[in-house]
Design a protein around this motif. Sequence first.
Motif, PDB file in Angstrom:
ATOM      1  N   GLU A  30      45.387 -19.395  52.931  1.00 34.62           N
ATOM      2  CA  GLU A  30      44.697 -18.557  54.021  1.00 34.62           C
ATOM      3  C   GLU A  30      44.557 -19.531  55.259  1.00 34.62           C
ATOM      4  N   ILE A  31      44.155 -20.794  55.206  1.00 33.04           N
ATOM      5  CA  ILE A  31      43.820 -21.430  56.441  1.00 33.04           C
ATOM      6  C   ILE A  31      45.101 -22.275  56.607  1.00 33.04           C
ATOM      7  N   LEU A  50      35.494 -25.137  47.193  1.00 37.63           N
ATOM      8  CA  LEU A  50      35.990 -24.998  48.404  1.00 37.63           C
ATOM      9  C   LEU A  50      37.197 -25.661  48.841  1.00 37.63           C
ATOM     10  N   ALA A 109      44.912 -27.146  58.331  1.00 34.94           N
ATOM     11  CA  ALA A 109      43.524 -26.955  58.494  1.00 34.94           C
ATOM     12  C   ALA A 109      42.690 -27.355  57.286  1.00 34.94           C
ATOM     13  N   TYR A 126      42.403 -18.976  49.576  1.00 34.36           N
ATOM     14  CA  TYR A 126      41.605 -19.786  50.784  1.00 34.36           C
ATOM     15  C   TYR A 126      42.488 -20.685  51.358  1.00 34.36           C
ATOM     16  N   GLY A 135      47.906  -9.784  54.141  1.00 32.41           N
ATOM     17  CA  GLY A 135      47.553 -10.658  55.337  1.00 32.41           C
ATOM     18  C   GLY A 135      45.985 -10.271  55.595  1.00 32.41           C
ATOM     19  N   ALA A 136      45.123 -10.141  54.508  1.00 31.11           N
ATOM     20  CA  ALA A 136      43.832  -9.993  54.873  1.00 31.11           C
ATOM     21  C   ALA A 136      43.024 -11.105  54.431  1.00 31.11           C
ATOM     22  N   SER A 137      42.086 -11.293  54.433  1.00 24.59           N
ATOM     23  CA  SER A 137      41.067 -12.726  53.950  1.00 24.59           C
ATOM     24  C   SER A 137      40.743 -12.297  52.614  1.00 24.59           C
ATOM     25  N   ILE A 138      40.747 -13.379  51.643  1.00 20.92           N
ATOM     26  CA  ILE A 138      40.396 -13.353  50.496  1.00 20.92           C
ATOM     27  C   ILE A 138      38.907 -13.097  50.140  1.00 20.92           C
ATOM     28  N   THR A 139      38.139 -13.263  51.157  1.00 21.98           N
ATOM     29  CA  THR A 139      36.771 -12.655  50.980  1.00 21.98           C
ATOM     30  C   THR A 139      35.991 -12.392  52.290  1.00 21.98           C
ATOM     31  N   HIS A 140      35.248 -11.336  52.319  1.00 22.52           N
ATOM     32  CA  HIS A 140      34.435 -10.932  53.353  1.00 22.52           C
ATOM     33  C   HIS A 140      33.182 -11.588  53.493  1.00 22.52           C
ATOM     34  N   ALA A 176      32.382 -15.418  49.769  1.00 20.29           N
ATOM     35  CA  ALA A 176      32.619 -16.897  49.683  1.00 20.29           C
ATOM     36  C   ALA A 176      33.874 -17.373  48.929  1.00 20.29           C
ATOM     37  N   VAL A 177      34.088 -18.510  48.816  1.00 24.07           N
ATOM     38  CA  VAL A 177      35.252 -19.316  48.317  1.00 24.07           C
ATOM     39  C   VAL A 177      34.990 -19.523  46.759  1.00 24.07           C
ATOM     40  N   ARG A 224      46.463 -11.295  49.970  1.00 22.60           N
ATOM     41  CA  ARG A 224      46.956 -12.040  50.655  1.00 22.60           C
ATOM     42  C   ARG A 224      48.365 -11.559  51.064  1.00 22.60           C
ATOM     43  N   LEU A 276      39.618 -30.220  56.955  1.00 26.08           N
ATOM     44  CA  LEU A 276      38.365 -29.840  56.217  1.00 26.08           C
ATOM     45  C   LEU A 276      38.224 -31.015  55.339  1.00 26.08           C
TER      46      LEU A 276
END
Lengths: 541, 541
Positions: free
Chosen positions: A513-514, A540, A518, A510, A493-498, A501-502, A490, A522
């Motif tokens: 991240e969003i 999630l 957001a 996550y 600045g990358a995503s926690i999962t490719h 999943a969460v 984090r 959700l």
Amino acid sequence: MCNDRSREAGGVVDETVLPAVTMQRPRWGDPATVTELPDVARALAGPDAPSHPAVDPADISLPESAVPPEARDALVDALGDAQVSDRHTDRIAHTRGYSTPDILALRAGNATDAPDLVVTPGSHDDILRVLEICTEHRVAVVPFTGGTSVVGGLTPDRAGFAGVVSVDTRRLDKLLTVDEISRTATLQAGLRGVRAEELLRAKGYTLGHFPQSYEGAGIGGYAATRSAGQSSAGYGRFDDMVEGIVLATPRGTVELGTAPKSAAGPDLRQLVLGSEGAFGIITAVTVRIHPAPTDRVFEGWRFDDFAAGAAALRTLAQDGPMPTVLRLSDETETAINLADPSEIGADAGGCMVIVGFEGGADDVERRRTTVIATLTRLGGTQQGTAPGEAWRTGRFRAPYLRDPLLDAGVLVETLETVTYWSALADLKAAVTTALTDALTGQGTPPLVMCHISHVYAAGASLYFTVACPQTADPIRQWAAAKSAANTAIRTQGASITHHHAVGRDHRDAYHEEIGPLALEALRAVKRTLDPAGICNPGVLV
Amino acid sequence: MCNDRSREAGGVVDETVLPAVTMQRPRWGDPATVTELPDVARALAGPDAPSHPAVDPADISLPESAVPPEARDALVDALGDAQVSDRHTDRIAHTRGYSTPDILALRAGNATDAPDLVVTPGSHDDILRVLEICTEHRVAVVPFTGGTSVVGGLTPDRAGFAGVVSVDTRRLDKLLTVDEISRTATLQAGLRGVRAEELLRAKGYTLGHFPQSYEGAGIGGYAATRSAGQSSAGYGRFDDMVEGIVLATPRGTVELGTAPKSAAGPDLRQLVLGSEGAFGIITAVTVRIHPAPTDRVFEGWRFDDFAAGAAALRTLAQDGPMPTVLRLSDETETAINLADPSEIGADAGGCMVIVGFEGGADDVERRRTTVIATLTRLGGTQQGTAPGEAWRTGRFRAPYLRDPLLDAGVLVETLETVTYWSALADLKAAVTTALTDALTGQGTPPLVMCHISHVYAAGASLYFTVACPQTADPIRQWAAAKSAANTAIRTQGASITHHHAVGRDHRDAYHEEIGPLALEALRAVKRTLDPAGICNPGVLV
């Protein structure tokens, strides 16, 4: 270049058409498969690693099934007695997923997260009814296809619920339709990946989705977690393959996919894909299919270092054409994967790239010619088909190594992330350092290997494999390493999962991240579709 | 094969690098461009068409600006006096969009939908402040980039609001960053498409997005409506190009796009793309970019009929490789487009396919060789570059024809849809019949032309152009035809729009298309981000 097994309808036979496997938790894969641990792996335990023998699953004691009798009766009324089980074996078989912490917990005899009941509905309408009953009785519902989550996606919150029901979709196992003109197929969500491929191959097609969890996972899980397979370079990620999706929610059915592409509002299919059971249970998907390949070439290429290999992958991803499989191991993974490092050519060391092509003969030849020219121009040297075939034929064996490693006192786990190309080198360095420092600080210096296995025009995934001697509390040991890796991801600045999943394990990262707005959006969607909040609570959102 | 104009940095000069145009509503395009109506077009009015001269926009009377003085004062405080206008010209210039009904209404002197104020914020934070002020004073907000909506996307509900403010993003017109490694660029939402392309070309890149509205539309509109450009075969749809997106909402900022692809929950970028201003105002997007093409070939191909041409397009979309531009006109459109039908080769009639390639020399040559082989095998005959170049150089001229056609008493309008390949022929027949019957029933038998301009592996769009003599009430005349077409589209199970979006005009059909539960979920998102419901009310949800 093809193996010598017989051909079946429409394509080369290969290792992707496998028998369905009944796994025996907590161990991975076909129980008949014996996995010999290479010496290099066994040595990772070090001399002082404590022994961690696994408790026999049959001996694990379970909490009494907590679902209220009236809820249970209603489920039996709806589905029939045979489809509602609180048997020990069924509850154990639906306890958590296949992350190393999940396995370690079950090996230690901890099944506190076991569902109270396992139900096996036979249809979309059955599932609607289950969701209704569970809403009425405030029972949490966990969707279950292959049960291969490695992020805690099958471990719901219990607090505030009268019990937990695992909804196993295994009876929704049909290939419903094939549209040969549009090249799509509609698959029920309970189809295991292996069986879906078998059914499609019989008609001359392939789905082209082969994640590492292929022997265990299923269609519904692929969709709910936005899975990515080893052939994503050629066939795309699962979320890219989906044209239509059907979701059973506590408030009824959502059916999306009027057309392949549209400007009719936001693409709501992408709101269901990746929803991890939090909005309901996916019961069917319509996916693109491809003619089963008739030709295949898998080759190895050597690059001097990871940076040179990554630049070559980036060039292919941006300028094309793409092979079917494209992956780059870093120096450490390359050395470990080679029984004899001298096999990588005159220069030992360097980084191995696996480049695989599948398709029609002309298509394979055309793409391969251009890819060879590009990789050669960028400093790669061809290593022939031996490394490619070795990877291809062993591609589903890696998960089999974990159980004997754990038996031997080695802690082994994987994690993954994704970022833009310009940020990739820094991300790899930061995660490697975080993992190394966190485990070295516990007295167990790790081996950290990394590869790129999914590439896009704008970026790529990084997949890390970590191994080190176990401490006395390996769950806590890994938690510290994972936490350090998450922070590094984090911070970069990358995503926690490719593609993992969460679940529960990535939830906090996550949400960061969003961002809070957001996340609120959700949650508003969840409240609309699942007002009682029974759908996979704690996962999630 | 390239034209003889000079080259600029990194690519061939072509007609896609155009000067910015200041359109004069209700007329389309550069006022300096004189459009001569071909006789074949003029003849469509028939002998009895009534004359419909347009009211001079300067003479149209507007309702008094309704925004409360305290809201106006707050906007002036926030943005400065120069950025808050109730001038007649500004209000007219922001009245509705560019559908034929929109144009007919303004030509008839009807500007009841004019915004009360036009504001021109200079930054994301300015827009957040505008949304706050309008929330506080219950003023409806319409985002405006190019103002080229053809579906009523710029005509909000007034009921229940203290006024309507058009938020023109034209001052957010910067290319913020270019990441040459990841091949992405971050563009502010107010950048017109023409200007974005100019800025990128100066750095050696292209966005590759050329919708029919190219001279008018802008980045924010592309994103909000899920636009598709004429080069979608090669560069993709706009929603496919977007890696990151920033949305200003009444409750704050949503910023998405941590990584190109991820399994971190649903892909929420796809919830903002296509949201049509209903959740807030898009202020920036990060998009993939491509090296500006150095080579180009545009060619014509002839197929015996639409079915044969469609089968050829399908084969390319499913098996690849794809050209950059790929479109198929049906028999009627082919005949109309050809000044001299004999130009289409020895056999008159048939259907024209335009196949365009842009890119590096090797890439163009490689793709073209395979495409030629495929189209030839499927019964196509090459017509040379003349039809391709004629299409390419005239590609943005079609919208210029509408004004002189309306002047001449011809009703002309377009509509579009999308479905799976297996349903395409029935859809085309049903929509053609619906349009023909609805207009013939009003005594004005139409010419109905159709083309495929966007293809996917699983399906394709259909784009219809309809022309007939005007009746005394052409808005009502078209409404009946459009309603019949919408019914046919939905009866055939197709999507109500491929790239024109929902706006007001497709709202009911859209709600039917996604179903009541998905609509509730969307409304829950809107309530979360826009609790007062001020964002483009009446559009989309």
